[in-house]
Write a protein that holds these residues in place. Structure first.
Motif, mmCIF file in Angstrom:
data_model
loop_
_atom_site.group_PDB
_atom_site.id
_atom_site.type_symbol
_atom_site.label_atom_id
_atom_site.label_comp_id
_atom_site.label_asym_id
_atom_site.label_seq_id
_atom_site.Cartn_x
_atom_site.Cartn_y
_atom_site.Cartn_z
ATOM 1 N N UNK A 33 0.830 -1.209 0.000
ATOM 2 C CA UNK A 33 0.000 0.000 0.000
ATOM 3 C C UNK A 33 0.861 1.254 0.000
ATOM 4 N N UNK A 34 1.938 1.225 0.780
ATOM 5 C CA UNK A 34 2.830 2.373 0.879
ATOM 6 C C UNK A 34 3.473 2.684 -0.473
ATOM 7 N N UNK A 35 3.762 1.640 -1.249
ATOM 8 C CA UNK A 35 4.400 1.805 -2.562
ATOM 9 C C UNK A 35 3.392 2.029 -3.683
ATOM 10 N N UNK A 36 2.101 2.015 -3.340
ATOM 11 C CA UNK A 36 1.055 2.115 -4.348
ATOM 12 C C UNK A 36 1.049 3.473 -5.055
ATOM 13 N N UNK A 49 2.772 4.068 9.225
ATOM 14 C CA UNK A 49 4.217 3.888 9.365
ATOM 15 C C UNK A 49 4.872 5.058 10.091
ATOM 16 N N UNK A 50 4.331 6.255 9.899
ATOM 17 C CA UNK A 50 4.925 7.448 10.494
ATOM 18 C C UNK A 50 4.906 7.420 12.011
ATOM 19 N N UNK A 51 4.061 6.577 12.594
ATOM 20 C CA UNK A 51 3.993 6.487 14.057
ATOM 21 C C UNK A 51 5.311 6.002 14.665
ATOM 22 N N UNK A 53 8.281 7.168 13.829
ATOM 23 C CA UNK A 53 9.251 8.258 13.872
ATOM 24 C C UNK A 53 8.774 9.375 14.803
ATOM 25 N N UNK A 54 9.695 10.058 15.465
ATOM 26 C CA UNK A 54 9.318 11.126 16.412
ATOM 27 C C UNK A 54 8.457 12.219 15.797
ATOM 28 N N UNK A 55 8.777 12.597 14.547
ATOM 29 C CA UNK A 55 8.007 13.678 13.923
ATOM 30 C C UNK A 55 6.641 13.205 13.420
ATOM 31 N N UNK A 56 6.533 11.904 13.148
ATOM 32 C CA UNK A 56 5.265 11.331 12.723
ATOM 33 C C UNK A 56 4.676 11.988 11.495
ATOM 34 N N UNK A 57 5.510 12.314 10.521
ATOM 35 C CA UNK A 57 5.050 13.033 9.338
ATOM 36 C C UNK A 57 4.942 12.088 8.133
ATOM 37 N N UNK A 58 3.731 11.710 7.738
ATOM 38 C CA UNK A 58 3.582 10.781 6.612
ATOM 39 C C UNK A 58 4.064 11.366 5.289
ATOM 40 N N UNK A 59 3.942 12.677 5.110
ATOM 41 C CA UNK A 59 4.378 13.290 3.853
ATOM 42 C C UNK A 59 5.889 13.176 3.660
ATOM 43 N N UNK A 60 6.625 13.277 4.759
ATOM 44 C CA UNK A 60 8.079 13.123 4.666
ATOM 45 C C UNK A 60 8.458 11.703 4.275
ATOM 46 N N UNK A 61 7.711 10.726 4.766
ATOM 47 C CA UNK A 61 7.983 9.341 4.380
ATOM 48 C C UNK A 61 7.689 9.131 2.901
ATOM 49 N N UNK A 62 6.598 9.712 2.438
ATOM 50 C CA UNK A 62 6.247 9.556 1.019
ATOM 51 C C UNK A 62 7.273 10.238 0.116
ATOM 52 N N UNK A 63 7.895 11.286 0.629
ATOM 53 C CA UNK A 63 8.909 11.995 -0.160
ATOM 54 C C UNK A 63 10.236 11.247 -0.189
ATOM 55 N N UNK A 64 10.419 10.349 0.778
ATOM 56 C CA UNK A 64 11.665 9.579 0.857
ATOM 57 C C UNK A 64 11.319 8.134 1.203
ATOM 58 N N UNK A 65 10.719 7.436 0.265
ATOM 59 C CA UNK A 65 10.175 6.096 0.526
ATOM 60 C C UNK A 65 11.256 5.068 0.832
ATOM 61 N N UNK A 66 12.486 5.363 0.464
ATOM 62 C CA UNK A 66 13.571 4.423 0.735
ATOM 63 C C UNK A 66 13.827 4.253 2.229
ATOM 64 N N UNK A 67 13.329 5.200 3.033
ATOM 65 C CA UNK A 67 13.512 5.105 4.488
ATOM 66 C C UNK A 67 12.764 3.913 5.080
ATOM 67 N N UNK A 68 11.708 3.525 4.414
ATOM 68 C CA UNK A 68 10.833 2.483 4.959
ATOM 69 C C UNK A 68 11.278 1.103 4.494
ATOM 70 N N UNK A 69 11.523 0.235 5.453
ATOM 71 C CA UNK A 69 11.935 -1.134 5.171
ATOM 72 C C UNK A 69 10.907 -2.105 5.752
ATOM 73 N N UNK A 70 11.081 -3.365 5.443
ATOM 74 C CA UNK A 70 10.137 -4.377 5.923
ATOM 75 C C UNK A 70 10.077 -4.413 7.455
ATOM 76 N N UNK A 71 11.225 -4.165 8.095
ATOM 77 C CA UNK A 71 11.249 -4.199 9.563
ATOM 78 C C UNK A 71 10.319 -3.135 10.150
ATOM 79 N N UNK A 72 10.167 -2.025 9.427
ATOM 80 C CA UNK A 72 9.274 -0.974 9.906
ATOM 81 C C UNK A 72 7.819 -1.416 9.807
ATOM 82 N N UNK A 73 7.480 -2.063 8.712
ATOM 83 C CA UNK A 73 6.112 -2.561 8.549
ATOM 84 C C UNK A 73 5.792 -3.609 9.612
#
Length: 201
Positions: A33-36, A49-51, A53-73
């Motif tokens: 879904x995140x890669x959709x 997923x943003x929960x 990270x301290x800033x909890x900003x979903x837009x920042x994750x979408x701007x840098x999707x490489x930050x998210x790995x399977x361990x995060x999911x």
């Protein structure tokens, strides 16, 4: 005449279920879904997923999707199921929790939410016409609650198992989905006595 008793008993917990595999599948779906390319799906996944990270900003994750790995999911799924992290889940997911006592959902004082109380199961089930309603047994009665009540207790209402059981805890459509929800609620929702505030001197 006493109303009907719920049909689900603790003995019905499916012993052959692989909860761990189910949670891994959910983590894979979260990543998908995140890669959709569907912006709504991607944002909803990023919000979960943003929960982590301290800033909890979903837009920042979408701007840098490489930050998210399977361990995060995996970590998100573990938290949503009432565990501290994935390691905690893998260590304790096999532990058989007792049948969830639905009276935990209702503190002694009346809540802010509008709950419908019914003597018979048939009356309660008829009140499930709205999708944001959930049916639970309560001692010798039945109660239909708003989703907001469950959310206020930290319960994830986006869990697909709610739809699989037909939003009906008394007579769930899917026994394995009911088992998974039982495991989850038993960990997340504290007993009523644990929520009482000590009197001040």
């Amino acid at each position: 005449m006493r109303p009907e008793s719920p049909e689900v008993s603790p003995e019905e917990s499916p012993k052959d279920i692989s909860a761990l595999d189910e949670y891994k599948v959910r983590a894979s779906k979260l990543l998908k879904d995140f890669a959709s390319a569907d912006k709504r799906r991607a944002y909803a996944a990023a919000h979960r997923l943003a929960s982590l990270w301290p800033d909890g900003n979903p837009n920042e994750l979408l701007a840098d999707r490489a930050r998210v790995q399977r361990k995060h999911a995996l970590a998100v799924i573990a938290r949503e199921m009432g565990f501290r992290d994935w390691q905690h889940l893998t260590a304790e997911a096999h532990v058989e929790m007792p049948a969830f006592d639905t009276t935990r959902l209702f503190p002694p004082k009346t809540s802010f939410y509008l709950n419908g109380w019914y003597v018979t199961y048939e009356e309660a089930h008829a009140a499930l016409a709205r999708k944001d309603r959930f049916l639970f047994p309560y001692r010798h009665q039945f109660v239909v609650v708003e989703a907001g009540l469950l959310k206020s207790l930290g319960i994830d209402m986006s869990d697909p198992d709610w739809d699989l059981i037909g939003r009906d805890w008394a007579r769930p459509l899917d026994r394995q989905a009911h088992y998974r929800l039982n495991q989850k609620l038993a960990r997340i929702v504290p007993p009523l006595e644990a929520r009482r505030i000590p009197k001040r001197d």
